[in-house]
Scaffold this active site. Sequence first.
Site, short mmCIF file in Angstrom:
data_model
loop_
_atom_site.label_atom_id
_atom_site.label_comp_id
_atom_site.label_asym_id
_atom_site.label_seq_id
_atom_site.Cartn_x
_atom_site.Cartn_y
_atom_site.Cartn_z
N GLY A 9 0.79 -1.23 0.00
CA GLY A 9 0.00 0.00 0.00
C GLY A 9 0.82 1.26 0.00
CB ALA A 83 -2.02 -2.11 2.13
CB SER A 84 -5.91 -1.56 6.11
OG SER A 84 -7.08 -2.17 6.58
CE LYS A 159 -5.46 -1.73 10.58
NZ LYS A 159 -4.50 -1.75 9.47
N PRO A 184 -1.15 0.57 16.51
CG PRO A 184 -1.25 1.65 14.44
CD PRO A 184 -1.19 0.29 15.06
#
Length: 335
Positions: A9, A83-84, A159, A184
């Site tokens: 990403g 990446a997400s 997530k 995070p």
Amino acid sequence: MPETVLVTGGTGFVAGWCIVELLQRGYRVRTTVRSSAKQTAVRLAVAQAHEFDDKLSFAIADLTRDEGWDAAMVGIDYVLHVASPLGNNTPRQAETLIAPAREGTLRVLRAATRAGVKRVVMTSAAAAARPPHRTDDVSDEAVWTDPADRTFDAYRLSKILAERAAWDFMASHGGTTEFTTILPGAVFGPVLSKDNLGSVQIIDRLLQGRPPGLPRLGFWIVDVRDLADLHIRAMTAPPAAGQRFLAAGDFMWMQDVAQTLRSKLGAKAAQVPTRRMPDVVFKMMALVIPQLRMFTPELGRKLNLSTAKARQLLGFAPRSAQATIVACAESLLVN
């Protein structure tokens, strides 16, 4: 010969800084983009912080498709799976975020383990280690969030479920490839581009005077540069294999963020609101703005969170949240 790291990403906020930090430390970097047209944007973003050189290359791969991932892994030593998918976090969009995040993570892990890369470091979220709302338990790496908790928006749920799927996969299919996850808090800091801002939109909106009042919401803040550094530490440190690490610095209420912007930036932050928003007003707004509903249980709540593990095992030493907020705002004002 320098080792090569695949960063997924490459157009993303966190991925961009991971690329910069890796290049500055002498690694070769290959990053994935969904189309060749995205390469120019990545090069321009990286050039904001690092003189461009021939150590950056690209692979075309999409989290929603199998094609391209095996080719992306050829010659790769480590993977930072950052990446997400992003969306507008409405309930109707939940599965359109969850499926690509979960299945995309598994595509990356299948390709990485087939290629025998040394270690994969995945970016999860602090929400994946949050204890139940009605407790005062400390959020640390031993906590696994209940995905049935309905207070989460689609992005955070994606997530949570993607990290669970990743650990389950690696337990059975990891082979020689090691695995680590980074969780995070709210990620701020200087932007390399105004694309894919993520949580930085909060600062951008404050600079534009939005919202007109400040709700009683707060965040555990991590600087994107410290987060990139932690990914690299987790990539190479022997004790990091098979571990989760929360990544956060200081906690700040929205009112503190706004006050910091106005005191440090002066006239540049003239539109930043100063008034508090009563809880009842926020709750009324949440009735008509679905994206706000997940925040109503957080009003006035400061989660107990510990980053002792990252500090002790990896030497994580985040900069102050105030410095991060100011650097973020200054970069938005010039980009």
